[in-house]
Design a protein around this motif. Structure first.
Motif, PDB file in Angstrom:
ATOM      1  N   TRP A 156       0.769  -0.997   0.068  1.00 37.52           N
ATOM      2  CA  TRP A 156      -0.206  -0.202  -0.049  1.00 37.52           C
ATOM      3  C   TRP A 156       0.722   1.097  -0.009  1.00 37.52           C
ATOM      4  O   TRP A 156       1.948   1.340   0.558  1.00 37.52           O
ATOM      5  N   ILE A 157       0.287   2.189  -0.785  1.00 36.41           N
ATOM      6  CA  ILE A 157       0.969   3.513  -0.762  1.00 36.41           C
ATOM      7  C   ILE A 157      -0.071   4.718  -0.263  1.00 36.41           C
ATOM      8  O   ILE A 157      -1.212   4.514  -0.978  1.00 36.41           O
ATOM      9  N   GLY A 158      -0.083   5.547   0.848  1.00 36.42           N
ATOM     10  CA  GLY A 158      -1.027   6.539   1.236  1.00 36.42           C
ATOM     11  C   GLY A 158      -0.457   7.653   0.659  1.00 36.42           C
ATOM     12  O   GLY A 158       0.669   8.274   0.715  1.00 36.42           O
ATOM     13  N   ILE A 159      -1.527   8.680   0.428  1.00 41.68           N
ATOM     14  CA  ILE A 159      -1.690  10.061   0.017  1.00 41.68           C
ATOM     15  C   ILE A 159      -2.466  10.653   0.892  1.00 41.68           C
ATOM     16  O   ILE A 159      -3.625  10.378   1.015  1.00 41.68           O
ATOM     17  N   PRO A 160      -1.804  11.630   1.733  1.00 37.53           N
ATOM     18  CA  PRO A 160      -2.515  12.509   2.679  1.00 37.53           C
ATOM     19  C   PRO A 160      -3.638  13.515   2.218  1.00 37.53           C
ATOM     20  O   PRO A 160      -3.256  14.330   1.338  1.00 37.53           O
ATOM     21  N   LYS A 161      -5.067  13.464   2.442  1.00 37.29           N
ATOM     22  CA  LYS A 161      -5.872  14.328   2.111  1.00 37.29           C
ATOM     23  C   LYS A 161      -6.828  14.693   3.287  1.00 37.29           C
ATOM     24  O   LYS A 161      -7.289  13.681   3.836  1.00 37.29           O
ATOM     25  N   THR A 162      -6.722  15.782   3.723  1.00 39.98           N
ATOM     26  CA  THR A 162      -8.012  16.478   4.745  1.00 39.98           C
ATOM     27  C   THR A 162      -7.788  17.760   4.658  1.00 39.98           C
ATOM     28  O   THR A 162      -6.831  18.604   5.036  1.00 39.98           O
ATOM     29  N   ILE A 163      -8.921  18.123   4.854  1.00 40.87           N
ATOM     30  CA  ILE A 163      -9.001  19.773   4.784  1.00 40.87           C
ATOM     31  C   ILE A 163      -8.684  20.338   6.462  1.00 40.87           C
ATOM     32  O   ILE A 163      -8.198  21.516   6.473  1.00 40.87           O
ATOM     33  N   ASP A 164      -8.707  19.176   7.111  1.00 42.38           N
ATOM     34  CA  ASP A 164      -8.238  19.573   8.699  1.00 42.38           C
ATOM     35  C   ASP A 164      -6.727  19.735   8.806  1.00 42.38           C
ATOM     36  O   ASP A 164      -6.025  20.220   9.798  1.00 42.38           O
ATOM     37  N   ASN A 165      -5.918  19.255   7.876  1.00 38.12           N
ATOM     38  CA  ASN A 165      -4.476  19.067   8.025  1.00 38.12           C
ATOM     39  C   ASN A 165      -3.912  18.548   9.260  1.00 38.12           C
ATOM     40  O   ASN A 165      -3.062  19.294   9.728  1.00 38.12           O
ATOM     41  N   ASP A 166      -4.554  17.552   9.625  1.00 43.52           N
ATOM     42  CA  ASP A 166      -3.978  16.984  11.077  1.00 43.52           C
ATOM     43  C   ASP A 166      -3.496  15.641  10.899  1.00 43.52           C
ATOM     44  O   ASP A 166      -3.798  14.581  11.481  1.00 43.52           O
ATOM     45  N   ILE A 167      -2.546  15.409   9.813  1.00 45.76           N
ATOM     46  CA  ILE A 167      -1.894  14.049   9.577  1.00 45.76           C
ATOM     47  C   ILE A 167      -0.532  14.271   9.600  1.00 45.76           C
ATOM     48  O   ILE A 167      -0.007  15.285   8.955  1.00 45.76           O
ATOM     49  N   SER A 168       0.193  13.529  10.429  1.00 46.22           N
ATOM     50  CA  SER A 168       1.621  13.768  10.438  1.00 46.22           C
ATOM     51  C   SER A 168       2.225  13.175   9.294  1.00 46.22           C
ATOM     52  O   SER A 168       1.732  12.488   8.445  1.00 46.22           O
ATOM     53  N   GLY A 169       3.710  13.634   9.048  1.00 47.05           N
ATOM     54  CA  GLY A 169       4.378  13.125   8.003  1.00 47.05           C
ATOM     55  C   GLY A 169       4.321  14.132   6.788  1.00 47.05           C
ATOM     56  O   GLY A 169       5.032  13.783   5.763  1.00 47.05           O
ATOM     57  N   THR A 170       3.765  15.082   6.883  1.00 44.28           N
ATOM     58  CA  THR A 170       3.610  16.215   5.770  1.00 44.28           C
ATOM     59  C   THR A 170       3.213  17.509   6.405  1.00 44.28           C
ATOM     60  O   THR A 170       2.603  17.564   7.415  1.00 44.28           O
ATOM     61  N   ASP A 171       3.725  18.663   5.831  1.00 45.18           N
ATOM     62  CA  ASP A 171       3.290  19.820   6.042  1.00 45.18           C
ATOM     63  C   ASP A 171       1.930  20.183   5.878  1.00 45.18           C
ATOM     64  O   ASP A 171       1.165  20.724   6.680  1.00 45.18           O
ATOM     65  N   TYR A 172       1.423  19.852   4.564  1.00 45.77           N
ATOM     66  CA  TYR A 172       0.147  20.041   4.198  1.00 45.77           C
ATOM     67  C   TYR A 172      -0.559  18.878   3.617  1.00 45.77           C
ATOM     68  O   TYR A 172       0.191  18.102   3.048  1.00 45.77           O
ATOM     69  N   ALA A 173      -1.793  18.713   3.923  1.00 44.27           N
ATOM     70  CA  ALA A 173      -2.370  17.581   3.195  1.00 44.27           C
ATOM     71  C   ALA A 173      -3.539  18.358   2.255  1.00 44.27           C
ATOM     72  O   ALA A 173      -3.621  19.430   2.117  1.00 44.27           O
ATOM     73  N   ILE A 174      -3.786  17.453   0.972  1.00 40.43           N
ATOM     74  CA  ILE A 174      -4.345  17.811   0.042  1.00 40.43           C
ATOM     75  C   ILE A 174      -5.816  18.457   0.604  1.00 40.43           C
ATOM     76  O   ILE A 174      -6.517  17.707   1.520  1.00 40.43           O
ATOM     77  N   GLY A 175      -6.278  19.544   0.089  1.00 42.58           N
ATOM     78  CA  GLY A 175      -7.589  20.000   0.518  1.00 42.58           C
ATOM     79  C   GLY A 175      -7.495  21.267   1.439  1.00 42.58           C
ATOM     80  O   GLY A 175      -8.427  21.805   1.407  1.00 42.58           O
ATOM     81  N   PHE A 176      -6.500  21.242   2.292  1.00 43.92           N
ATOM     82  CA  PHE A 176      -6.350  22.266   3.337  1.00 43.92           C
ATOM     83  C   PHE A 176      -6.196  23.781   2.571  1.00 43.92           C
ATOM     84  O   PHE A 176      -7.100  24.813   3.065  1.00 43.92           O
ATOM     85  N   ASP A 177      -5.695  23.726   1.872  1.00 45.11           N
ATOM     86  CA  ASP A 177      -5.363  25.252   1.337  1.00 45.11           C
ATOM     87  C   ASP A 177      -6.763  25.779   0.617  1.00 45.11           C
ATOM     88  O   ASP A 177      -6.920  26.843   0.708  1.00 45.11           O
ATOM     89  N   THR A 178      -7.269  24.762  -0.039  1.00 41.50           N
ATOM     90  CA  THR A 178      -8.629  25.442  -0.754  1.00 41.50           C
ATOM     91  C   THR A 178      -9.676  25.515   0.407  1.00 41.50           C
ATOM     92  O   THR A 178     -10.440  26.551   0.239  1.00 41.50           O
ATOM     93  N   ALA A 179      -9.813  24.616   1.461  1.00 40.17           N
ATOM     94  CA  ALA A 179     -10.777  24.850   2.466  1.00 40.17           C
ATOM     95  C   ALA A 179     -10.777  26.253   2.913  1.00 40.17           C
ATOM     96  O   ALA A 179     -11.533  27.100   3.532  1.00 40.17           O
ATOM     97  N   THR A 180      -9.374  26.502   3.494  1.00 38.42           N
ATOM     98  CA  THR A 180      -9.127  28.066   4.077  1.00 38.42           C
ATOM     99  C   THR A 180      -9.123  28.931   3.079  1.00 38.42           C
ATOM    100  O   THR A 180      -9.958  30.157   3.541  1.00 38.42           O
ATOM    101  N   ASN A 181      -8.932  28.962   1.759  1.00 31.86           N
ATOM    102  CA  ASN A 181      -9.096  30.114   1.038  1.00 31.86           C
ATOM    103  C   ASN A 181     -10.818  30.167   0.740  1.00 31.86           C
ATOM    104  O   ASN A 181     -11.324  31.305   0.681  1.00 31.86           O
ATOM    105  N   THR A 182     -11.437  29.062   0.994  1.00 30.43           N
ATOM    106  CA  THR A 182     -12.882  29.299   0.695  1.00 30.43           C
ATOM    107  C   THR A 182     -13.961  29.833   1.996  1.00 30.43           C
ATOM    108  O   THR A 182     -14.430  30.730   1.726  1.00 30.43           O
ATOM    109  N   ALA A 183     -12.987  29.388   3.017  1.00 31.63           N
ATOM    110  CA  ALA A 183     -13.787  30.255   4.308  1.00 31.63           C
ATOM    111  C   ALA A 183     -13.119  31.342   4.288  1.00 31.63           C
ATOM    112  O   ALA A 183     -13.956  32.249   4.732  1.00 31.63           O
ATOM    113  N   MET A 184     -12.189  31.927   3.777  1.00 33.02           N
ATOM    114  CA  MET A 184     -11.569  33.412   3.773  1.00 33.02           C
ATOM    115  C   MET A 184     -12.584  34.183   3.040  1.00 33.02           C
ATOM    116  O   MET A 184     -13.040  35.340   3.401  1.00 33.02           O
ATOM    117  N   GLN A 185     -12.933  33.586   1.766  1.00 32.49           N
ATOM    118  CA  GLN A 185     -13.566  34.469   0.955  1.00 32.49           C
ATOM    119  C   GLN A 185     -15.068  34.632   1.408  1.00 32.49           C
ATOM    120  O   GLN A 185     -15.576  35.737   1.299  1.00 32.49           O
TER     121      GLN A 185
END
Length: 323
Positions: free
Chosen positions: A120-149
């Motif tokens: 298995w190979i895992g790829i991190p995605k979560t708008i909460d950005n709460d997974i260790s092993g990566t600075d950013y997870a897929i979806g976090f940047d968009t979610a924060t920009n959506t909330a900001m707008q």
């Protein structure tokens, strides 16, 4: 490696399709046949497989959601469910599985890999950005920009009516969206699960703001804040200041959808390529992430939920800018 499978699992996030596209096209580049699994782990258990080619992933990089669909599978949490999934993979001749998911989905991959020989190979995605092993997870940047707008738009209404708005963003266990969004919109206060909600401090912020003739006040609240969320906090503030005009806005699942930002598209694409490269180099049962701009491989057994660390400097930043 001649035949692999791809699935998305758990809650959707912007950038999933960009990652699927990257995985499929990188696999094709290396002569690997790619099988898509519909509906996450439920689809794996039911053998809901289909072959993917370059055309399958054309014109999807800009789209939200996931063309593979997703689910939260209770059956996959059981040994019987994982055994059925293994038999389906074995029957289809699948030699490795790539899962794009959050901490729960990656935990499912870990449990499967501990029993069965398929890598298995895992790829991190979560708008909460709460997974260790990566600075950013897929979806976090968009979610924060959506909330900001959205909060920028709310600020316009708040200014027009001299109103206090309590805006609740997603984050049951993580305050990452609330904190980053709150800073970006100039919120007067930010409340998250990682800190204790000090209502007396909030009262002081309001009194100071109104004494300076502020025409609007914005409070950003993570849904998992221990005080009970935006409605509970607004009720307590209304009891203290009945003369203030107040409103609550719950942004909810609007943060999960929409076209991914440039940052999420690039991150998703890089992690997709890195995942295929990891397989070809003999890596297995790991998650690919990006830390300080470099690809990092973390064993699935070491991938855990990460909590936002609040430093005194972060708290001071909010206090200074709320004046």
């Amino acid at each position: 490696m001649s035949k692999i499978a791809i699935l998305t699992s758990g809650g959707d996030a912007p950038g999933l399709n960009a990652c699927i596209r990257s995985l499929v096209r990188t696999a094709i580049f290396h002569g690997i046949k790619t099988i898509g699994i519909h509906r996450g782990y439920d689809g794996m258990i039911e053998g809901d497989f289909f072959e993917m080619d370059a055309g399958t992933v054309s014109n999807i990089i800009q789209k939200g959601g996931t063309i593979l669909k997703s689910s939260r599978s209770e059956r996959f949490k059981t040994p019987e469910g994982r055994e059925t999934a293994f038999q389906q993979l074995k029957k289809a001749g699948i030699e490795a599985v790539l899962v794009i998911g959050g901490d729960g989905s990656l935990a499912g991959a870990k449990y499967f890999a501990a029993t069965y020989p398929i890598p298995w190979i895992g790829i991190p995605k979560t708008i909460d950005n709460d997974i260790s092993g990566t600075d950013y997870a897929i979806g976090f940047d968009t979610a924060t920009n959506t909330a900001m707008q959205a909060i920028d738009n709310i600020r316009d209404t708040a200014e027009s009516h001299n109103r206090i708005y309590f805006v609740e963003v997603m984050g049951r266990n993580s305050g990452s969206i609330a904190y980053k969004t709150g800073i970006s919109v100039g919120a007067e206060a930010i409340y998250i699960p990682e800190t204790n909600t000090d209502l007396e401090h909030l009262f002081d912020v309001f009194e100071r703001g109104w004494s300076r003739k502020k025409s609007s006040l914005i409070v950003v609240v993570a849904e998992g804040d221990e005080a009970g969320g935006a409605f509970a906090i607004s009720k307590k503030v209304k009891e203290k200041f009945p003369q203030f005009d107040m409103a609550v806005c719950i942004l909810g699942h609007v943060q999960r959808g929409g076209s991914p930002t440039c940052n999420d598209r690039v991150l998703a694409t890089k992690l997709g390529v890195a995942a295929i490269d990891a397989l070809l180099s003999g890596q297995k049962n790991i998650m690919v992430g990006e830390v300080k701009g470099e690809i990092l491989y973390t064993p699935l057994e070491n991938v855990v939920k990460r909590h936002l660390e609040i430093t005194p400097a972060m708290t001071e930043l909010i206090d200074i800018l709320s004046i």
